[in-house]
Write a protein that holds these residues in place. Structure first.
Motif, PDB file in Angstrom:
ATOM      1  N   ILE A 318       0.826  -1.204   0.000  1.00  0.00           N
ATOM      2  CA  ILE A 318       0.000   0.000   0.000  1.00  0.00           C
ATOM      3  C   ILE A 318       0.862   1.257   0.000  1.00  0.00           C
ATOM      4  CG2 ILE A 318      -1.626   1.349   1.380  1.00  0.00           C
ATOM      5  CD1 ILE A 318      -2.909  -1.292   2.230  1.00  0.00           C
ATOM      6  N   ARG A 319       1.915   1.240   0.806  1.00  0.00           N
ATOM      7  CA  ARG A 319       2.794   2.410   0.878  1.00  0.00           C
ATOM      8  C   ARG A 319       3.405   2.720  -0.491  1.00  0.00           C
ATOM      9  NH1 ARG A 319       5.492   0.798   4.782  1.00  0.00           N
ATOM     10  NH2 ARG A 319       4.431   1.915   6.470  1.00  0.00           N
ATOM     11  N   ALA A 320       3.775   1.670  -1.229  1.00  0.00           N
ATOM     12  CA  ALA A 320       4.344   1.873  -2.557  1.00  0.00           C
ATOM     13  C   ALA A 320       3.289   2.395  -3.537  1.00  0.00           C
ATOM     14  CB  ALA A 320       4.953   0.570  -3.067  1.00  0.00           C
ATOM     15  N   MET A 321       2.061   1.901  -3.410  1.00  0.00           N
ATOM     16  CA  MET A 321       1.004   2.313  -4.328  1.00  0.00           C
ATOM     17  C   MET A 321       0.661   3.791  -4.193  1.00  0.00           C
ATOM     18  SD  MET A 321      -1.755  -0.766  -3.869  1.00  0.00           S
ATOM     19  CE  MET A 321      -1.238  -2.465  -3.698  1.00  0.00           C
ATOM     20  N   ILE A 322       0.561   4.280  -2.952  1.00  0.00           N
ATOM     21  CA  ILE A 322       0.009   5.615  -2.721  1.00  0.00           C
ATOM     22  C   ILE A 322       1.009   6.726  -2.993  1.00  0.00           C
ATOM     23  CG2 ILE A 322      -1.698   4.744  -1.088  1.00  0.00           C
ATOM     24  CD1 ILE A 322       0.069   5.660   1.190  1.00  0.00           C
ATOM     25  N   ARG A 323       2.160   6.391  -3.571  1.00  0.00           N
ATOM     26  CA  ARG A 323       3.056   7.450  -4.043  1.00  0.00           C
ATOM     27  C   ARG A 323       2.395   8.220  -5.176  1.00  0.00           C
ATOM     28  NH1 ARG A 323       8.377   3.513  -4.282  1.00  0.00           N
ATOM     29  NH2 ARG A 323       8.710   3.375  -2.012  1.00  0.00           N
ATOM     30  N   ASN A 324       1.486   7.544  -5.896  1.00  0.00           N
ATOM     31  CA  ASN A 324       0.699   8.187  -6.931  1.00  0.00           C
ATOM     32  C   ASN A 324      -0.746   8.272  -6.461  1.00  0.00           C
ATOM     33  OD1 ASN A 324       2.941   8.211  -8.800  1.00  0.00           O
ATOM     34  ND2 ASN A 324       2.541   6.019  -9.125  1.00  0.00           N
ATOM     35  N   THR A 325      -1.561   9.006  -7.176  1.00  0.00           N
ATOM     36  CA  THR A 325      -2.981   8.983  -6.891  1.00  0.00           C
ATOM     37  C   THR A 325      -3.555   7.635  -7.327  1.00  0.00           C
ATOM     38  OG1 THR A 325      -3.633   9.840  -9.054  1.00  0.00           O
ATOM     39  CG2 THR A 325      -3.111  11.470  -7.334  1.00  0.00           C
TER      40      THR A 325
END
Length: 380
Positions: A318-325
């Motif tokens: 999740i942390r890696a995903m939310i670097r983008n919208t």
């Protein structure tokens, strides 16, 4: 995977799960050989010699004839060897039990020998450990097995999972109270139990008269997807199990799909078709190197199971995903995000949503999370 995470899967394990080291228990054929060696050394030697010769044959070569190994056997021993060669292992054990003398009221020598052999294993292997993760519902181990050993219990987290034998099998249910290790063919207990389902008479009694296991399976296949691990189509226990379920399939349309992790040689499509023909959905793996791929498959699946409130795998993803919208992230990452949220309990979802806020995720991530929660509430 999502069905497992939603609690819609019940694993059913056979002897193949307890075979790898450090457990080291035999398959049904090997168990028969070891019992015969304890009770009738000459017969056991003949069985062992034939099995080794058969294993050494090429895949497309005929198995050796039993008479080549039966020169000095008497007619009863010869008949037992012939049944062994045909794979009728439950019949062999019944024949052995019936011809060996036993004191009235005492446990038969065959059952004592079986208990001694099976009770020698005390350490669970990597398959037990992976299944201990995969077979959890409501954070409780919930697994059915035809194995008599207690290795699933030993692989479980503390407190140790409850253990149920034949007489105490509960009725399958989606209720949180339905959990434990369900030994549907009996469980080792001191003193040596007479409840182990080993012989042709035992199977006939269990499936045709007492019906405890049949009823357990009928209910289970209406509630859960069965995932079957550690069996061969030729195993007597498996044949009885599948015959029970197949009979129900003709009369009821509400049975869940049933899956089987199936060993095969690379490129062998006949094995896959054989399992499919038994109303099972095969998930095939290469049986090379003593089924090492099965351990890798289950291990990787267990490692991928996210525990959102505590599992580093889920939070790291999740942390890696939310670097983008959310709108900018890939379809694959959106799918993983949905997978994590859908398998989470209500408490876990609250923790996940709090994690999103604390991590300064873009607002559309919270919108996506709320949509997933609403989807579950509306049955979407």
């Amino acid at each position: 995977m999502l069905a497992r995470d939603r609690g819609d899967v019940l694993f059913l394990t056979g002897a193949g799960v307890s075979m790898p080291e450090p457990s080291g228990l035999p398959l049904f054929r090997g168990l028969v050989v070891q019992i015969a060696k304890k009770l009738d050394g000459r017969l056991g030697e003949a069985m062992d010699a034939w099995a080794r010769a058969a294993d050494a044959c090429a895949a497309d070569a005929p198995a050796p004839l039993p008479k080549a190994f039966a020169a000095d056997l008497d007619p009863r021993q010869h008949a037992e060897l012939a049944r062994f060669v045909r794979g009728d292992y439950d019949v062999v054990l019944g024949m052995l039990e019936r011809r060996l003398p036993v004191q009235p009221g005492a446990t038969s020598r065959m059952r004592v020998a079986a208990s001694e052999i099976l009770d020698a294993a005390h350490r669970p292997n990597s398959l037990h450990l992976a299944l201990n993760v995969l077979a959890r519902r409501n954070d409780q181990l919930s697994i059915a097995t035809t194995n008599f050993d207690r290795l699933h219990e030993r692989a479980g987290k503390r407190p140790k999972p409850a253990s149920y034998g034949l007489e105490s099998l509960p009725r399958p249910s989606r209720a949180p109270e339905f959990h434990g290790v369900f030994h549907i063919h009996g469980v080792l207990e001191p003193p040596e139990s007479r409840q182990l389902v080993l012989t042709d008479q035992d199977f006939g009694d269990l499936y045709l008269r007492r019906r405890m296991t049949s009823d357990f399976l009928y209910d289970a296949t209406r509630i859960f997807h069965l995932v079957i691990v550690g069996y061969s189509l030729n195993d007597a226990p498996f044949r009885y199990l599948m015959n029970a379920v197949a009979g129900d399939t003709r009369h009821f349309s509400d049975l869940k799909d049933r899956y089987a992790l199936v060993p095969r040689r690379a490129g062998d499509l006949v094995v896959q078709a054989d399992w499919s023909g038994r109303s099972l959905i095969p998930i095939c793996y290469d049986q090379a190197d003593d089924h090492a791929e099965l351990a890798r498959l289950l291990g990787a699946w267990a490692e991928s199971v996210p525990q959102p409130t505590a599992d580093s795998w889920a939070r790291k993803r999740i942390r890696a995903m939310i670097r983008n919208t959310y709108a900018e992230t890939s379809e694959a990452d959106q799918s993983v995000f949905g997978y994590i949220y859908r398998r989470a309990s209500g408490t876990e979802r609250i923790s996940l949503t709090r994690f999103l806020g604390e991590s300064d995720a873009a607002p559309d991530w919270l919108s996506a999370a709320n949509a997933l929660i609403r989807e579950d509430r509306t049955g979407g």
